[in-house]
Structures are given as C-alpha cells and as structure tokens.
Design an enzyme around this catalytic site. Structure first.
Site, PDB file in Angstrom:
ATOM      1  N   LYS A  58       0.839  -1.204   0.000  1.00 18.16           N
ATOM      2  CA  LYS A  58       0.000   0.000   0.000  1.00 18.16           C
ATOM      3  C   LYS A  58       0.870   1.249   0.000  1.00 18.16           C
ATOM      4  O   LYS A  58       0.619   2.206  -0.745  1.00 18.16           O
ATOM      5  CB  LYS A  58      -0.935   0.001   1.230  1.00 18.16           C
ATOM      6  CG  LYS A  58      -2.054  -1.028   1.109  1.00 18.16           C
ATOM      7  CD  LYS A  58      -2.813  -1.250   2.408  1.00 18.16           C
ATOM      8  CE  LYS A  58      -3.840  -2.367   2.228  1.00 18.16           C
ATOM      9  NZ  LYS A  58      -4.548  -2.705   3.468  1.00 18.16           N
ATOM     10  N   GLN A 102      -4.527  -1.335   9.671  1.00 17.13           N
ATOM     11  CA  GLN A 102      -4.434  -2.661   9.053  1.00 17.13           C
ATOM     12  C   GLN A 102      -5.037  -3.718   9.979  1.00 17.13           C
ATOM     13  O   GLN A 102      -4.649  -3.827  11.139  1.00 17.13           O
ATOM     14  CB  GLN A 102      -2.956  -2.974   8.754  1.00 17.13           C
ATOM     15  CG  GLN A 102      -2.746  -4.275   8.016  1.00 17.13           C
ATOM     16  CD  GLN A 102      -3.368  -4.292   6.620  1.00 17.13           C
ATOM     17  OE1 GLN A 102      -3.260  -3.330   5.857  1.00 17.13           O
ATOM     18  NE2 GLN A 102      -4.043  -5.375   6.288  1.00 17.13           N
ATOM     19  N   ASP A 125     -11.069   3.087   4.524  1.00 21.00           N
ATOM     20  CA  ASP A 125     -11.538   1.705   4.370  1.00 21.00           C
ATOM     21  C   ASP A 125     -13.062   1.652   4.258  1.00 21.00           C
ATOM     22  O   ASP A 125     -13.616   0.632   3.867  1.00 21.00           O
ATOM     23  CB  ASP A 125     -11.099   0.854   5.579  1.00 21.00           C
ATOM     24  CG  ASP A 125      -9.894  -0.013   5.256  1.00 21.00           C
ATOM     25  OD1 ASP A 125      -9.644  -0.269   4.054  1.00 21.00           O
ATOM     26  OD2 ASP A 125      -9.201  -0.432   6.197  1.00 21.00           O
TER      27      ASP A 125
END
Ligand code: NDP
Length: 300
Positions: A58, A102, A125
C-alpha cells in the site's frame, strides 16, 4: 468430433487497476496545483507477516501515485488506549487525509472500537458505521475498497448492470454486505448466499453475476454457474501443492472458466483493485474534506 468448450476470458485486474491508479495520479496532480498534497496514515499493530506485506504494498503504490504516506507501527503489546490515542492525534491532524488501520488487530484490542474511533471523513476503508449507513442510503460516502474495485471490474466487463441478477456468496461487513449494497444501487436484483443458505449452488446457478467472498479454496465449481455468467473471485487462499505453496481463489478457476463468460484470475484479479481503490478513496477523502462535506462533518 469432440468440441472443446470456449473458455471464459480473464478480467485483467492488473490492467484495470493501472487505469484507476492513472486516474488517481491525475487527481493528485490537480490537487497539487491547488497546493493540496493528500496524505495517508497507515497504522500497523504487531508483526503479522501478511499484514506487513499488505502495508508495504500500500505504501509503495501510494508513493507511485504521489500520495504521501505516514507509517505508524505499534508493537503487538500496544494497548487499546495507545491505539486510540494515536487515532485521536491522526484525526486532529489537518495534514492527514486518510487513516487506515491494518486488520486484523491483536486479540486484546477491540476492532470495532478502533474502527469507530476513526473520523468518518478520513475512514478510507469505509468501515465506520457512519459510512456504512450512508452507503445503504445512497449518500456520497467513503465506500469499502474491495467491493468498489469489484464494481469497477464488473462495469468494465458488462457495462450497464441494470436488471442483471447478481449473487454474492459471503456476507462479511468488509466484502459481502457492501458488495450487495453496491450491486443493488447499480440496479441489479441481488441474492446473498451464506453458510445457512439452503442449496447455495441452485441459487448461484440463477446468477448473471457471481461475486464470491467466502474464504474457502476453490469451493465454487462449474456446476454452480449459469452458462455465460460473469464471475468475480475475491478469495485469496494459500494452498500447499507438490510444487510448493500456491494462491487460489474461492472459485475453482479451471472448471469455472469452461462455463463462465468472464472470470477474475487469482492472483491478478480483485487483489490489485483493492489497493487502487484505497488510494482513490484517499483522494476522495481529501476532496470531501476540502469541500467541508456536510454528510461527513466530523462527529468526534
Ligand atoms: P469472512 O470469513 O469474514 O466471511 C466469509 C463469509 O462466507 C461469511 O459470510 C460466511 O457465512 C460465508 N460462508 C462460509 N462458508 C460458506 C459456505 N459453505 N457456503 C456459503 N457461504 C459460506 O471473509 P471475508 O469476507 O473477509 O473474506 C472472504 C475471502 O476474501 C477471503 O479469502 C479473504 O482472504 C478474501 N479477501 C480478499 C480481498 C482482496 O483484496 N482480494 C480483500 C478482503 C478479503 P456466515 O456469515 O453465515 O458465517
């Protein structure tokens, strides 16, 4: 004379993700002309090896499209309070436009509490309940990356999805549920299949579009599919073979492609789209913040 069945064409997630990343790069350049430089904060708690690989990818891709990334690593022993304190700082920092924690987190940390501590307008997200609720109501919100990526793959493959019957296999908050919501918004008729469904294969055989997010290697075979169906395989499973470990999806690719019209390979299908949409969301978050977006006024 024996006839070899026509094989489904591959949906090239790498190529379509590259297009998305080009769009993101253009948006980043447009923002830079206004002296705005989007920044993504990535929080990694612990040393889970798969998470470390995801985070590295990422950060790498963010750099490639000109998004600044800020990595925050906390040890596996970090307390929930420490994680929440970091999130408070990132929420308050005007230099930070997107925040990604994460997952999974170490077992002693309450994942829900962490997700809901992220300012919804920085929640790239799209897991915060405010974004989830907004998505269901069709508001302009930050939408989970994997389902957004799957929608792009479907639009590139099928064009307009109106009137098609889509079956989503799996109902997780991360993939299945938002996927079904996005398909409904695109005017599909939807069925959601899960572990309590009766005769999942029969339901699946009705589908023009099948999106599979189950986490069971090669579960969906040709016999589950209507001829000509378009198949999106979200699954990522590592299986041991005589030649070493191999990544496979939740769909039995070799058998499914004898019946489907188009299918995503694993790897190289949905995976690259997830990262591309994370970065797209970072740009969208930056734009929403600049517009002082009323739907997502900071609530913390
Ligand atoms: P979850 O484990 O959270 O959810 C799995 C879902 O599958 C559940 O809803 C479960 O039903 C359902 N299910 C389990 N067994 C069956 C069965 N036999 N028949 C029908 N449904 C079943 O998984 P995720 O959604 O998080 O992930 C799914 C897969 O996608 C994984 O392989 C994961 O690695 C991958 N993934 C890939 C991403 C990418 O970028 N490509 C991103 C995210 C995930 P129930 O609710 O009834 O238990």
């Amino acid at each position: 004379m024996s006839m070899t069945p026509a094989l489904a064409r591959d949906i090239d997630g790498k190529a379509i993700a590259a297009q998305v990343l080009d769009e993101v790069k253009d948006d980043v350049l447009a923002l830079a002309r206004q002296q705005v430089y989007p920044a993504l904060a990535v929080v990694l708690v612990g040393e889970d090896p798969a998470s470390q690989v995801y985070v590295r990818n990422k950060l790498l891709k963010a750099g490639q499209v000109g998004i600044r990334s800020l990595e925050h690593r906390l040890p596996a022993s970090a307390t929930q309070h420490e994680v929440l304190t970091l999130l408070d700082q990132l929420n308050a920092d005007p230099e930070v436009n997107g925040i990604l924690v994460q997952l999974p987190l170490p077992a002693h940390i309450d994942e829900k509490a962490v997700i809901h501590a992220i300012d919804p307008i920085k929640d790239v997200d799209g897991f915060h309940r405010e974004n989830v609720g907004g998505l269901v109501q069709g508001a302009e919100v930050l939408t989970p990356c994997t389902p957004s990526g799957c929608m792009r793959l479907l639009h590139e493959t099928c064009g307009d999805l109106s009137g098609l019957h889509a079956v989503v296999i799996g109902r997780s908050n991360i993939v299945g549920k938002p996927m079904a919501t996005l398909l409904l918004q695109a005017n599909c008729s939807i069925s959601v299949v899960h572990s309590r469904s009766v005769d999942a294969a029969a339901l699946c055989r009705l589908a023009d579009i099948v999106v599979v997010a189950v986490g069971r290697p090669q579960m969906i075979e040709a016999s589950w599919l209507k001829p000509g169906a378009v198949v999106i395989d979200v699954g990522i499973n590592r299986i041991a073979t005589a030649k070493g470990d191999r990544l496979v999806g939740d769909v039995d690719y070799a058998s499914a492609r004898t019946v489907a019209r188009a299918i995503t390979p694993v790897p190289g299908g949905v995976g690259p789209m997830t990262i591309a949409y994370l970065l797209k969301n970072t740009v969208i978050a930056t734009q929403l913040q600049r517009a002082g977006h009323p739907q997502l006024a900071t609530t913390l």
